[in-house]
Design a protein around this motif. Structure first.
Motif, PDB file in Angstrom:
ATOM      1  N   GLU A 196       0.215  -2.011  10.717  1.00  0.00           N
ATOM      2  CA  GLU A 196       1.014  -0.852  11.113  1.00  0.00           C
ATOM      3  C   GLU A 196       0.962   0.276  10.096  1.00  0.00           C
ATOM      4  N   VAL A 197       0.882  -0.072   8.815  1.00  0.00           N
ATOM      5  CA  VAL A 197       0.916   0.956   7.777  1.00  0.00           C
ATOM      6  C   VAL A 197      -0.247   1.935   7.921  1.00  0.00           C
ATOM      7  N   LEU A 198      -1.385   1.453   8.422  1.00  0.00           N
ATOM      8  CA  LEU A 198      -2.553   2.321   8.559  1.00  0.00           C
ATOM      9  C   LEU A 198      -2.401   3.309   9.706  1.00  0.00           C
ATOM     10  N   LEU A 199      -1.440   3.053  10.591  1.00  0.00           N
ATOM     11  CA  LEU A 199      -1.187   3.944  11.720  1.00  0.00           C
ATOM     12  C   LEU A 199      -0.005   4.866  11.446  1.00  0.00           C
ATOM     13  N   SER A 200       0.616   4.704  10.282  1.00  0.00           N
ATOM     14  CA  SER A 200       1.868   5.409   9.997  1.00  0.00           C
ATOM     15  C   SER A 200       1.679   6.873   9.637  1.00  0.00           C
ATOM     16  N   LYS A 204       0.834   7.875   1.087  1.00  0.00           N
ATOM     17  CA  LYS A 204       1.258   7.157  -0.111  1.00  0.00           C
ATOM     18  C   LYS A 204       1.339   5.652   0.155  1.00  0.00           C
ATOM     19  N   LEU A 205       1.953   5.287   1.293  1.00  0.00           N
ATOM     20  CA  LEU A 205       2.057   3.878   1.650  1.00  0.00           C
ATOM     21  C   LEU A 205       0.687   3.274   1.965  1.00  0.00           C
ATOM     22  N   TRP A 209      -0.999   0.151   0.102  1.00  0.00           N
ATOM     23  CA  TRP A 209      -1.497  -1.015   0.855  1.00  0.00           C
ATOM     24  C   TRP A 209      -2.941  -1.318   0.477  1.00  0.00           C
ATOM     25  N   ARG A 210      -3.759  -0.294   0.396  1.00  0.00           N
ATOM     26  CA  ARG A 210      -5.167  -0.493   0.045  1.00  0.00           C
ATOM     27  C   ARG A 210      -5.318  -1.075  -1.351  1.00  0.00           C
ATOM     28  N   ASN A 211      -4.502  -0.589  -2.283  1.00  0.00           N
ATOM     29  CA  ASN A 211      -4.543  -1.130  -3.638  1.00  0.00           C
ATOM     30  C   ASN A 211      -4.153  -2.610  -3.651  1.00  0.00           C
ATOM     31  N   LYS A 212      -3.084  -2.927  -2.951  1.00  0.00           N
ATOM     32  CA  LYS A 212      -2.632  -4.315  -2.900  1.00  0.00           C
ATOM     33  C   LYS A 212      -3.676  -5.224  -2.260  1.00  0.00           C
ATOM     34  N   GLU A 213      -4.281  -4.744  -1.182  1.00  0.00           N
ATOM     35  CA  GLU A 213      -5.267  -5.565  -0.485  1.00  0.00           C
ATOM     36  C   GLU A 213      -6.533  -5.751  -1.323  1.00  0.00           C
ATOM     37  N   ALA A 214      -6.896  -4.732  -2.099  1.00  0.00           N
ATOM     38  CA  ALA A 214      -8.029  -4.881  -3.012  1.00  0.00           C
ATOM     39  C   ALA A 214      -7.718  -5.930  -4.079  1.00  0.00           C
ATOM     40  N   LEU A 215      -6.503  -5.889  -4.584  1.00  0.00           N
ATOM     41  CA  LEU A 215      -6.080  -6.896  -5.558  1.00  0.00           C
ATOM     42  C   LEU A 215      -6.034  -8.283  -4.931  1.00  0.00           C
ATOM     43  N   ARG A 216      -5.511  -8.369  -3.705  1.00  0.00           N
ATOM     44  CA  ARG A 216      -5.436  -9.653  -3.011  1.00  0.00           C
ATOM     45  C   ARG A 216      -6.828 -10.245  -2.787  1.00  0.00           C
TER      46      ARG A 216
END
Length: 247
Positions: A196-200, A204-205, A209-216
């Motif tokens: 959902e965040v990518l459609l928001s 900034k969010l 999200w992209r940073n977190k997913e890269a880390l994950r």
């Protein structure tokens, strides 16, 4: 404009690769020019031989120094740039990575030496080559495929080659981390939905999200990469949040 020369016994192997897709478009844009040379043409013996038996005996044949030395000397003499990097494709070489690609992409003239047979006369390594590169811990029948991989990874980094200059800046390994996941339309495919965040529309969010997913993704697939990079305070915070999800 970067100049890339390839010394090979099988120049026809490169016609399809250099004549297609991004590598071809880069040449059309004058970002790079290619020269593919059969170094057998530089052999000074009547049989045009480029290899011989190794001193001391042993299996296989060894590439002789003379054709390689003369070919490199000729290409350097024709070059418009005073500095040339001469790259030997070899399983004994430095393990190739994105940082090496970024380093080589700053050069004006690159010469790739693609060997065959059992190996190279050691004097080629000692007196001609500036870099030895391996694309992995395995052995190929020759250096051609390795050279194609390295050339592709370099040329895409040259200015104006990719349509979007930011395209390669967040590639896997360019930031030290693996790249975040990507999604495109439709937003709902076979009941698998885009986050959902990518459609928001909240940039900034989305960036968070992209940073977190890269880390994950890096944590799950390549945790060894964290030993080579220094995370920002925000990244450290996000990484701790991601780690808690796996506890």
């Amino acid at each position: 404009m970067m100049k890339i020369d390839v010394l090979t016994l099988f120049p026809e192997m490169f016609s399809g690769v250099l004549g297609q897709s991004i590598l071809h478009k880069a040449a059309e844009k004058s970002a790079v020019s290619y020269g593919v040379i059969n170094f057998r043409d530089y052999a000074d013996n009547k049989h045009n031989s480029v290899d011989d038996y190794p001193y001391g005996g042993g299996a296989g044949m060894v590439l002789m120094p003379q054709p390689i030395f003369d070919a490199v000397d000729d290409l350097k003499a024709k070059a418009t740039s005073g500095k040339t990097r001469v790259i030997l494709l070899c399983p004994q070489g430095e393990r190739y990575d994105q940082r090496k690609a970024e380093e080589l992409a700053k050069e004006d003239h690159l010469i790739f030496i693609c060997g065959h047979y059992e190996g190279y006369d050691e004097r080629i390594r000692e007196h001609v080559v500036t870099d030895e590169i391996s694309i992995g811990d395995y052995v190929l029948t020759g250096g051609e495929l390795g050279a194609m991989v390295v050339i592709d990874s370099i040329v895409r980094l040259l200015p104006e080659v990719l349509g979007n200059e930011e395209s390669h800046m967040k590639d896997s390994f360019s930031t030290g981390l693996l790249e975040h996941p990507h999604y495109t339309r439709p937003a709902d495919f076979r009941s698998w939905k885009v986050p959902e965040v990518l459609l928001s529309g909240n940039h900034k969010l989305i960036e968070e999200w992209r940073n977190k997913e890269a880390l994950r993704r890096t944590l799950v697939r390549r945790p060894d990469l964290f030993e080579k990079i220094e995370l920002t305070k925000s990244q450290q915070k996000w990484l701790e949040e991601v780690k808690k999800e796996y506890e």
